[in-house]
Design a protein around this motif. Structure first.
Motif, mmCIF file in Angstrom:
data_model
loop_
_atom_site.group_PDB
_atom_site.id
_atom_site.type_symbol
_atom_site.label_atom_id
_atom_site.label_comp_id
_atom_site.label_asym_id
_atom_site.label_seq_id
_atom_site.Cartn_x
_atom_site.Cartn_y
_atom_site.Cartn_z
ATOM 1 N N ARG A 4 48.696 41.096 42.679
ATOM 2 C CA ARG A 4 49.105 39.893 42.393
ATOM 3 C C ARG A 4 48.087 38.261 42.348
ATOM 4 N NH1 ARG A 4 53.632 39.690 46.822
ATOM 5 N NH2 ARG A 4 53.703 37.483 46.896
ATOM 6 N N ILE A 5 47.558 38.371 42.188
ATOM 7 C CA ILE A 5 46.723 37.422 42.216
ATOM 8 C C ILE A 5 46.907 36.718 40.459
ATOM 9 C CG2 ILE A 5 44.124 35.799 42.258
ATOM 10 C CD1 ILE A 5 43.659 37.447 44.789
ATOM 11 N N GLN A 6 46.241 37.837 39.388
ATOM 12 C CA GLN A 6 46.880 37.094 38.892
ATOM 13 C C GLN A 6 47.722 36.944 37.851
ATOM 14 O OE1 GLN A 6 43.863 41.096 36.448
ATOM 15 N NE2 GLN A 6 42.540 39.816 36.566
ATOM 16 N N LEU A 7 48.379 37.345 38.379
ATOM 17 C CA LEU A 7 49.530 37.497 38.416
ATOM 18 C C LEU A 7 50.199 35.686 38.345
ATOM 19 C CD1 LEU A 7 52.528 38.128 36.744
ATOM 20 C CD2 LEU A 7 53.777 38.984 38.851
ATOM 21 N N ASP A 8 50.361 35.883 39.569
ATOM 22 C CA ASP A 8 50.326 34.409 39.884
ATOM 23 C C ASP A 8 49.609 33.029 38.983
ATOM 24 O OD1 ASP A 8 51.519 32.129 41.631
ATOM 25 O OD2 ASP A 8 49.418 32.042 42.421
ATOM 26 N N TYR A 15 43.635 30.098 40.574
ATOM 27 C CA TYR A 15 42.577 31.187 41.502
ATOM 28 C C TYR A 15 42.352 30.205 43.358
ATOM 29 C CZ TYR A 15 41.467 33.660 37.540
ATOM 30 O OH TYR A 15 42.033 34.734 36.676
ATOM 31 N N ARG A 16 41.987 29.066 43.194
ATOM 32 C CA ARG A 16 41.762 28.077 44.926
ATOM 33 C C ARG A 16 43.541 28.392 45.548
ATOM 34 N NH1 ARG A 16 41.694 22.253 42.135
ATOM 35 N NH2 ARG A 16 43.878 21.688 41.636
ATOM 36 N N ASP A 17 44.376 28.297 45.272
ATOM 37 C CA ASP A 17 45.422 28.705 45.659
ATOM 38 C C ASP A 17 45.465 30.036 46.298
ATOM 39 O OD1 ASP A 17 46.189 26.170 45.252
ATOM 40 O OD2 ASP A 17 47.852 27.163 43.467
ATOM 41 N N HIS A 18 44.512 31.146 46.699
ATOM 42 C CA HIS A 18 44.726 32.193 47.408
ATOM 43 C C HIS A 18 43.668 32.383 48.552
ATOM 44 C CE1 HIS A 18 46.932 32.672 43.117
ATOM 45 N NE2 HIS A 18 47.702 33.163 43.928
ATOM 46 N N ALA A 19 43.870 32.986 49.158
ATOM 47 C CA ALA A 19 42.895 33.448 50.073
ATOM 48 C C ALA A 19 42.843 34.459 50.500
ATOM 49 C CB ALA A 19 43.098 32.519 51.183
ATOM 50 N N VAL A 20 42.078 35.559 51.089
ATOM 51 C CA VAL A 20 41.960 37.166 51.512
ATOM 52 C C VAL A 20 41.045 36.872 53.012
ATOM 53 C CG1 VAL A 20 41.424 38.991 51.178
ATOM 54 C CG2 VAL A 20 41.758 38.079 49.287
ATOM 55 N N LEU A 21 42.026 37.151 54.066
ATOM 56 C CA LEU A 21 41.207 36.965 55.035
ATOM 57 C C LEU A 21 41.073 38.979 55.571
ATOM 58 C CD1 LEU A 21 43.086 34.401 56.767
ATOM 59 C CD2 LEU A 21 40.774 34.782 56.236
ATOM 60 N N THR A 22 40.450 39.363 56.035
ATOM 61 C CA THR A 22 40.310 41.198 57.007
ATOM 62 C C THR A 22 39.678 40.755 57.933
ATOM 63 O OG1 THR A 22 37.753 41.049 55.615
ATOM 64 C CG2 THR A 22 38.816 41.613 53.968
ATOM 65 N N THR A 27 35.529 45.670 55.490
ATOM 66 C CA THR A 27 36.503 45.364 53.887
ATOM 67 C C THR A 27 36.474 44.128 53.734
ATOM 68 O OG1 THR A 27 37.655 46.459 56.331
ATOM 69 C CG2 THR A 27 38.974 45.338 53.936
ATOM 70 N N LEU A 28 35.874 43.240 53.753
ATOM 71 C CA LEU A 28 35.547 41.762 52.958
ATOM 72 C C LEU A 28 35.056 42.316 51.743
ATOM 73 C CD1 LEU A 28 35.640 38.857 52.746
ATOM 74 C CD2 LEU A 28 34.006 38.716 54.490
ATOM 75 N N VAL A 29 33.630 43.523 52.015
ATOM 76 C CA VAL A 29 32.785 43.789 51.726
ATOM 77 C C VAL A 29 33.472 44.228 50.058
ATOM 78 C CG1 VAL A 29 30.709 44.628 50.727
ATOM 79 C CG2 VAL A 29 30.690 42.975 52.823
ATOM 80 N N LYS A 30 34.070 45.716 50.715
ATOM 81 C CA LYS A 30 34.789 46.389 49.352
ATOM 82 C C LYS A 30 35.604 45.431 48.772
ATOM 83 C CE LYS A 30 34.791 50.108 52.761
ATOM 84 N NZ LYS A 30 35.210 51.653 53.283
ATOM 85 N N MET A 31 36.665 44.365 49.439
ATOM 86 C CA MET A 31 37.567 43.930 49.183
ATOM 87 C C MET A 31 36.597 41.918 48.032
ATOM 88 S SD MET A 31 41.042 42.926 48.220
ATOM 89 C CE MET A 31 41.003 43.665 49.873
ATOM 90 N N ALA A 32 36.164 41.761 48.174
ATOM 91 C CA ALA A 32 34.619 41.283 47.166
ATOM 92 C C ALA A 32 34.606 41.756 45.639
ATOM 93 C CB ALA A 32 33.999 40.507 47.770
ATOM 94 N N ALA A 33 34.095 42.738 45.724
ATOM 95 C CA ALA A 33 33.764 43.277 44.683
ATOM 96 C C ALA A 33 34.391 43.848 44.524
ATOM 97 C CB ALA A 33 32.971 45.302 45.800
ATOM 98 N N HIS A 34 36.269 44.165 44.654
ATOM 99 C CA HIS A 34 37.186 44.695 44.139
ATOM 100 C C HIS A 34 37.785 43.594 43.139
ATOM 101 C CE1 HIS A 34 41.727 45.703 42.923
ATOM 102 N NE2 HIS A 34 41.515 44.987 43.547
ATOM 103 N N LEU A 35 37.708 42.272 43.834
ATOM 104 C CA LEU A 35 37.918 41.010 43.334
ATOM 105 C C LEU A 35 36.886 40.883 41.696
ATOM 106 C CD1 LEU A 35 38.935 39.127 46.027
ATOM 107 C CD2 LEU A 35 40.087 39.855 44.341
ATOM 108 N N GLY A 36 35.469 41.196 42.347
ATOM 109 C CA GLY A 36 34.789 41.017 41.484
ATOM 110 C C GLY A 36 34.837 42.261 40.015
ATOM 111 N N ARG A 37 35.477 43.245 40.121
ATOM 112 C CA ARG A 37 35.977 44.242 39.412
ATOM 113 C C ARG A 37 37.172 43.391 38.649
ATOM 114 N NH1 ARG A 37 34.064 47.941 43.260
ATOM 115 N NH2 ARG A 37 36.536 48.231 43.445
ATOM 116 N N LEU A 43 35.001 33.517 46.592
ATOM 117 C CA LEU A 43 33.511 33.007 47.051
ATOM 118 C C LEU A 43 33.399 33.421 48.264
ATOM 119 C CD1 LEU A 43 31.676 30.315 47.695
ATOM 120 C CD2 LEU A 43 33.737 29.657 49.156
ATOM 121 N N TYR A 44 31.941 34.520 48.507
ATOM 122 C CA TYR A 44 32.179 35.568 49.604
ATOM 123 C C TYR A 44 30.702 34.852 50.393
ATOM 124 C CZ TYR A 44 30.324 39.488 51.591
ATOM 125 O OH TYR A 44 30.307 40.555 52.469
ATOM 126 N N PHE A 45 31.138 34.788 51.942
ATOM 127 C CA PHE A 45 30.475 34.111 52.479
ATOM 128 C C PHE A 45 28.592 35.165 53.415
ATOM 129 C CE2 PHE A 45 34.068 30.395 52.699
ATOM 130 C CZ PHE A 45 33.532 30.121 52.806
#
Length: 80
Positions: A4-8, A15-22, A27-37, A43-45
């Motif tokens: 969905r992010i890539q389609l947008d 990209y800066r118009d998107h945010a992911v909250l977990t 879950t955040l670690v897994k999501m950051a890895a998924h986005l990287g792949r 930006l992972y804090f």
């Protein structure tokens, strides 16, 4: 989510118009890895969300979204 992010972005979004909250750090670690792949810059804090002030903030958010979770307990323990 990555699709969905890539389609947008392909339709002129940024990209800066998107945010992911977990709900959890795991879950955040897994999501950051998924986005990287998926070649989506992120930006992972790291342990930023384990800081007490961030846990307090997230507890406040959970009070508004989930009235039977741990948020009300944490908020109720704040010093007066």
């Amino acid at each position: 989510m990555a699709a969905r992010i890539q389609l947008d972005v392909s339709n002129g979004g940024d990209y800066r118009d998107h945010a992911v909250l977990t709900r959890s750090h795991g879950t955040l670690v897994k999501m950051a890895a998924h986005l990287g792949r998926s070649s989506i810059p992120s930006l992972y804090f790291g342990d930023f969300f384990e800081r007490p002030e961030m846990r307090d903030f997230l507890s406040l958010l959970s009070v508004t979204a989930d009235h039977d979770g741990l948020g009300p307990m944490r908020v109720g323990q704040w010093p007066k």
